[in-house]
Design a protein around this motif. Structure first.
Motif, PDB file in Angstrom:
ATOM      1  N   LYS A   1      -1.769 -22.396  -6.450  1.00 19.25           N
ATOM      2  CA  LYS A   1      -1.395 -23.531  -7.282  1.00 19.25           C
ATOM      3  C   LYS A   1       0.080 -23.480  -7.637  1.00 19.25           C
TER       4      LYS A   1
ATOM      5  N   SER B   1      -0.357 -17.066  -6.299  1.00 15.42           N
ATOM      6  CA  SER B   1      -1.437 -16.343  -5.633  1.00 15.42           C
ATOM      7  C   SER B   1      -2.755 -17.085  -5.739  1.00 15.42           C
ATOM      8  N   ALA B   2      -2.877 -17.994  -6.703  1.00 15.82           N
ATOM      9  CA  ALA B   2      -4.100 -18.790  -6.798  1.00 15.82           C
ATOM     10  C   ALA B   2      -3.957 -20.074  -5.984  1.00 15.82           C
TER      11      ALA B   2
ATOM     12  N   LYS C   1     -10.511 -16.675 -10.603  1.00 13.48           N
ATOM     13  CA  LYS C   1      -9.549 -16.982  -9.539  1.00 13.48           C
ATOM     14  C   LYS C   1     -10.271 -17.155  -8.196  1.00 13.48           C
TER      15      LYS C   1
ATOM     16  N   SER D   1      -1.957 -22.438 -16.491  1.00 11.64           N
ATOM     17  CA  SER D   1      -0.502 -22.388 -16.395  1.00 11.64           C
ATOM     18  C   SER D   1       0.160 -23.753 -16.552  1.00 11.64           C
TER      19      SER D   1
ATOM     20  N   MET E   1       3.693 -15.956 -10.574  1.00 11.36           N
ATOM     21  CA  MET E   1       2.945 -15.099  -9.650  1.00 11.36           C
ATOM     22  C   MET E   1       1.479 -15.470  -9.603  1.00 11.36           C
ATOM     23  N   THR E   2       0.877 -15.685 -10.779  1.00  8.50           N
ATOM     24  CA  THR E   2      -0.551 -15.982 -10.768  1.00  8.50           C
ATOM     25  C   THR E   2      -0.800 -17.327 -10.108  1.00  8.50           C
ATOM     26  N   ALA E   3       0.062 -18.298 -10.381  1.00  3.44           N
ATOM     27  CA  ALA E   3      -0.161 -19.617  -9.805  1.00  3.44           C
ATOM     28  C   ALA E   3       0.008 -19.582  -8.288  1.00  3.44           C
TER      29      ALA E   3
ATOM     30  N   TYR F   1     -10.707 -12.699 -14.990  1.00  4.70           N
ATOM     31  CA  TYR F   1      -9.606 -13.461 -14.407  1.00  4.70           C
ATOM     32  C   TYR F   1      -9.749 -13.490 -12.882  1.00  4.70           C
TER      33      TYR F   1
ATOM     34  N   LEU G   1       6.266 -13.542  -2.056  1.00  2.00           N
ATOM     35  CA  LEU G   1       6.072 -14.820  -2.740  1.00  2.00           C
ATOM     36  C   LEU G   1       7.130 -15.857  -2.391  1.00  2.00           C
TER      37      LEU G   1
ATOM     38  N   LYS H   1       3.227 -16.422 -14.883  1.00  4.01           N
ATOM     39  CA  LYS H   1       2.577 -17.665 -14.480  1.00  4.01           C
ATOM     40  C   LYS H   1       2.934 -18.008 -13.031  1.00  4.01           C
TER      41      LYS H   1
ATOM     42  N   TRP I   1       9.291 -25.796 -10.893  1.00  7.42           N
ATOM     43  CA  TRP I   1       9.071 -24.998 -12.112  1.00  7.42           C
ATOM     44  C   TRP I   1      10.396 -24.462 -12.643  1.00  7.42           C
TER      45      TRP I   1
ATOM     46  N   CYS J   1      -9.863 -31.373 -11.062  1.00  6.72           N
ATOM     47  CA  CYS J   1      -8.773 -30.452 -10.821  1.00  6.72           C
ATOM     48  C   CYS J   1      -8.639 -30.084  -9.366  1.00  6.72           C
TER      49      CYS J   1
ATOM     50  N   LEU K   1      -1.717  -8.935  -8.792  1.00  5.48           N
ATOM     51  CA  LEU K   1      -2.047 -10.339  -9.051  1.00  5.48           C
ATOM     52  C   LEU K   1      -2.203 -11.094  -7.737  1.00  5.48           C
ATOM     53  N   ILE K   2      -1.547 -10.575  -6.710  1.00  5.12           N
ATOM     54  CA  ILE K   2      -1.539 -11.291  -5.441  1.00  5.12           C
ATOM     55  C   ILE K   2      -2.725 -10.886  -4.575  1.00  5.12           C
TER      56      ILE K   2
END
Lengths: 296, 423, 268
Positions: free
Chosen positions: B87, B84-85, C124, C210, B80-82, C120, B107, B78, B38, B22, A42-43
């Motif tokens: 956000k 890495s994005a 991203k 999210s 991890m995805t946030a 995805y 992270l 969420k 969070w 956004c 994911l990273i």
């Protein structure tokens, strides 16, 4: 009007669609191929692994288990779906005052969201306090001190999942049958009746054969839709008990997002894609042969 | 038709506006540092965390903390995805058991340099808990509590069965036989619709109980110290699992209970084993006369399952030191005000808080604060959670559903641990 | 014979209705109600307390709003983009037309679920995760809609378009004044199906978003269902509240919806 201008116009008209189409359909196809060849989290993109992940998939019992679960769902739900859809369409097609009522009632669940139907199902099938067990006890089908564990037993869990799915989506197929039924010209029935055919004969020799094309369409759409089953299973059983109802999409999702292994998930997606592609091609061939013409 | 065209166009504009909306930067904040925080807390936990945030915001006018609650199930995905994005939040909750994965994925920000600026004193923490957040000599999180597995009991029922002593404590001989006898007596003496023990048939809580018993037997995690292979003490693992299974075969537990919390809360069970976070909930339940006790050391050694909530600073590309210091100040403040958090049931991470009058006047907690030092945390493996879910819970569930014998379950577990570690 | 048939039909209808009625009935019960017989699920006392509670304490209305925004915008863009593309592919003459159409047709073979992981990653990379655009844009190119609309445009009488062209009407005029109005039913079918599909979409929003301010109903509702000690009343209130708008829409537009479904078949 000259051709050049028309070409320009066509280009402009196609452009918005194609921008989105390329970005969100074609590009992901290529990206997926790339990802499946990498260790990818994911990273970040890590290192190139070639076809290793595909080899790993072939040896991954969880993958085969999930694929079998999905196939099992397809086997359970498709024929029942077709029979039920036809049955409901016949009910809703009778000339009675309740005609529209039936149609609305059978179709209503289809507009509800998957979350709603799943939670209603989940709560109805709860042991001890749920509606279904309560009703069974009230009818004395189930002894007072016994419980049916709908979601912790594999067979029961499948029953619940198929029942909820049928209830939710059969309406759409019923409508398709209904319109096909209405397309059968009355004159055919009248002519047959003049020849002294009974109701049952009318059904077997006129109604059913006329429904063959639509049945084949529903069959394919249903097969593909069922292979993509995920949300209701995710919400009702989470794939349980013991991963015995976990469908392939859920495994892909969990491997990618819970176990942080997007590369492997992408590789599995490709295998799934291949299966669906083969199904569509078989259907196309089959249609061609049946109609003796080009596919619709 | 023209009107429809206009309508469609305006929707396109709308979509574009959304797109612009956004990516907009934080609005001017007149000198205030705004922190996104969070959390994954529900129910009582959620209420007390909000209380903490409100008090912090009141007492720290230059910092504003905003709570974003994410559901438990999706929280780490969420996060991890946030992150890495780009956000991610400025500060976030993490369990210590999940920390290795977050640290190794890069992270979480190491806190040692910032700690001085935010006045964090590592020595003020319970050292058993603190050990769990140190990686290669660096601190990666501020622990705010530990939440071990303990035993709750309904005083009314224990009394009815003659199992309550003068101080309102359960009469239970801390041996395997004594434990079984305790429940057998409850089963015999209580009405048939009251279960001696409220427990789910599988899942997290069974894993926790297993971990506690396995640790009591002297088992030491299921991964080796090098974190590369499984190291399951099979004899002990099997003993712990068989013991749990017998609780079910003896019918002490309501089978496949869909909501065992409710069962205990509605007084349909005499005893329940779960984490300390339930204390706050039981206190608020009208008419429930309950007690809390450490899990008895039935296999000799004082040990139990436990985890710990910590606050971490997720990495971000444009890290702003002012924000990070503010976030760490907040985290430390939450730890310093553990008596508020303790209202939910948790044990504060700083021993000094246990002496505060605000904490002392809370009932029940003193009955189990000692457990904090007996918690056996899992080792720093990236795979803690996947091992828990795929190696342990899955096989234990299968065992309780009679699909696997305890022997097979433990065999499978060891194999899966190895598979996961080598993946 | 006839009344047995009628009785069975009624039973079937009841089975279809009971879950919905049960959901609505439980949602107006009082939290913690006692259940002595099956009828207690459905009989009074009723109370709207749980509705007040859910509306006051959860962002359900925001999520309903999001679902509407996303579904409406997706529908509008799908109809616009696919009708333009279908118009070009059906009416206009240009080079590589066949090839272009084949590429669109190929899209029918790509099930969205099989590309969800790379999608995805793409979204991203475009920095569109966790935004309305991220929710909407991936769904706006529908080859299915193009193929269906093209078949309708192909069926329009050629003389009509030719005479318009001879009258000096521009291509835009032909598109907006002739083709679109004549194929309204087809487009409303596409619109209805897209709307329902988007309204119910689960997996993509689940991955994409999210922040809870951006949740749509299907992914917001489960976050209210987790956690220990939940009664039946609150979950069913949440379910009812999130279904009421769509049920109302269904009752109002039932005819059009049924027609839409039978006209174009269902979308996978």
């Amino acid at each position: 009007m000259n051709g050049k201008r028309e070409g320009m116009f066509a280009f402009l008209f196609l452009l918005p669609f194609f921008v989105a189409y390329v970005l969100f359909t074609l590009l992901p196809m290529l990206k997926g191929l790339q990802m499946s060849l990498y260790k990818w989290t994911l990273i970040a993109k890590l290192h190139f692994v070639g076809l290793d992940q595909y080899v790993q998939i072939m040896r991954d019992p969880e993958f085969w288990n999930a694929l079998w679960n999905t196939t099992y769902f397809v086997i359970l739900s498709t024929p029942t779906m077709i029979v039920l859809a036809l049955g409901l369409a016949l009910v809703a097609n009778r000339n009675s005052r309740l005609k529209t009522f039936y149609r609305s009632v059978f179709f209503l669940p289809s507009v509800l969201s998957v979350t709603v139907i799943s939670y209603v199902g989940l709560f109805m099938f709860r042991p001890y306090t749920g509606l279904v067990n309560n009703v069974l006890k009230w009818l004395h089908v189930l002894p007072e001190n016994k419980e049916i564990f709908w979601l912790t037993d594999e067979t029961n869990a499948w029953l619940v999942l198929v029942a909820v799915t049928l209830w939710w989506t059969v309406g759409i197929n019923m409508i398709l049958y209904l319109s096909a039924l209405q397309d059968i010209p009355d004159s055919m029935y009248e002519a047959a009746r003049l020849d002294g055919a009974t109701d049952r004969q009318l059904f077997w020799y006129i109604t059913l054969p006329s429904l063959r094309p639509i049945t084949s369409t529903i069959l394919l759409l249903q097969l593909i839709a069922s292979y993509k089953v995920f949300a209701q299973i995710w919400l009702i059983t989470k794939g349980g008990p013991l991963n015995q109802t976990r469908p392939i999409i859920q495994y892909i999702y969990e491997e990618g997002f819970k176990n942080n292994n997007l590369g492997y998930a992408a590789a599995m997606s490709y295998v799934l894609f291949l299966i669906l592609l083969i199904l569509s091609l078989i259907h196309m061939k089959w249609n061609q042969r049946a109609e003796g013409g080009t596919p619709a | 038709m023209k009107r429809i065209g206009m309508l469609v166009l305006s929707f396109m504009v709308l979509a574009m506006v959304g797109l612009a909306g956004c990516s907009q930067a934080d609005p001017a904040n007149n000198g205030k540092v705004e922190l996104t925080y969070w959390t994954l807390f529900d129910g009582g936990d959620g209420d007390y965390m909000n209380q903490l945030i409100q008090q912090f915001n009141k007492t720290h006018p230059h910092i504003q903390v905003k709570n974003v609650k994410i559901s438990w199930d999706d929280y780490y995905t969420k996060l991890m995805t946030a992150v890495s994005a780009g956000k991610g939040p400025d500060v976030a909750v993490s369990h210590t058991s999940k920390l290795p994965e977050l640290v190794n994925q890069g992270l979480a920000v190491p806190l040692d340099e910032l700690a001085g600026k935010a006045n964090v004193n590592w020595a003020s923490f319970n050292q058993n808990i603190l050990k769990s957040i140190v990686y290669d000599g660096r601190h990666y999180a501020v622990p705010i509590d530990t939440h071990p597995l303990i035993l709750y009991y309904n005083k009314k029922y224990l009394k009815e069965a003659g199992l309550l002593d003068g101080q309102g404590k359960p009469i239970l001989e801390p041996t395997p036989e004594g434990f079984v006898k305790f429940f057998a007596t409850l089963k015999e003496k209580l009405p048939s619709d009251v279960a001696p023990l409220a427990q789910p048939t599988g899942g997290q809580d069974i894993y926790r109980l297993w971990w506690a018993l396995y640790s009591q037997l002297g088992g030491n995690d299921v991964v080796a110290d090098d974190l590369k292979t499984a190291s399951v003490d099979k004899e002990k693992a099997l003993k712990a699992l068989s013991f749990i299974k017998d609780l079910f075969t003896n019918k002490f537990v309501k089978l496949n209970d869909p909501d065992f919390y409710k069962t205990f809360q509605n007084q349909k069970a005499a005893v329940m084993i779960t984490g300390v976070w339930a204390t706050g909930m039981w206190e608020k339940t009208k008419g429930l006369d309950f007690g809390a006790a450490p899990l008895p050391a039935i296999f000799g050694k004082e040990a139990t399952w436990g985890d710990s909530h910590t606050l971490i600073l997720p990495v971000s590309q444009n890290a702003d030191e002012e924000k990070q210091v503010a976030a760490l100040t907040f985290a430390n403040w939450v730890a310093d005000n553990g008596h508020i958090w303790a209202q939910a049931g948790h044990i504060p991470s700083k021993p000094a808080i246990l002496e505060k009058p605000e904490f002392k006047k809370l009932p029940y907690r003193s009955d189990y604060v000692s457990v904090a030092s007996h918690v056996v945390f899992s080792k720093h493996s990236d795979n803690n959670w996947s091992i828990r879910d795929q190696a342990m819970i899955k096989n234990f569930d299968a065992c309780l559903q009679n699909k696997l014998t305890p022997e097979q379950a433990i065999e499978n577990m060891e194999k899966t641990v190895n598979d996961l570690l080598q993946k | 014979m006839k009344w047995i048939y009628r009785f069975l039909s009624i039973c079937l209808a009841l089975i279809f209705l009971v879950p919905v009625i049960w959901m609505l009935a439980v949602s107006v019960k009082v939290e913690g109600f006692k259940l002595d017989s099956v009828f207690d699920w459905f009989l009074p006392p009723y109370s709207l307390d749980s509705y007040k509670k859910v509306l006051a304490q959860t962002p359900l209305l925001t999520w309903t709003g999001n679902s509407f925004i996303v579904a409406t915008a997706t529908t509008a863009l799908v109809v616009l983009l696919s009708s333009m593309a279908a118009f070009a592919l059906s009416v206009l003459r240009f080079r590589f037309k066949r090839l272009v159409y084949m590429i669109v047709l190929a899209g029918l073979m790509v099930p969205g679920e099989a590309t969800i992981i790379p999608l995805y990653q793409v979204v991203k990379d475009l920095h569109l995760l966790d935004s309305y655009s991220g929710l909407i844009l991936p769904a706006i190119a529908s080859p299915f809609a193009v193929v269906v609309l093209k078949s309708f445009y192909d069926a329009l009488p050629g003389e009509l378009l030719e005479s318009a062209e001879l009258d000096g009407a521009g291509l835009w005029t032909i598109y907006s004044r002739i083709v679109l109005p004549l194929t309204k039913p087809a487009m409303s079918s596409i619109a209805i199906l897209t709307f329902i599909g988007s309204w119910n979409s689960f997996l993509w929003p689940y991955l994409c978003v999210s922040s809870s301010e951006l949740f749509t109903l299907p992914i917001g509702v489960p976050t209210l269902m987790s956690g220990y000690t939940r009664d039946y009343v609150i979950p069913m209130t949440v379910n009812s509240l999130s279904s009421i708008p769509i049920i109302l829409l269904f009752l109002i537009f039932e005819k059009q919806i049924v027609k839409g479904v039978s006209l174009t078949g269902l979308k996978g």
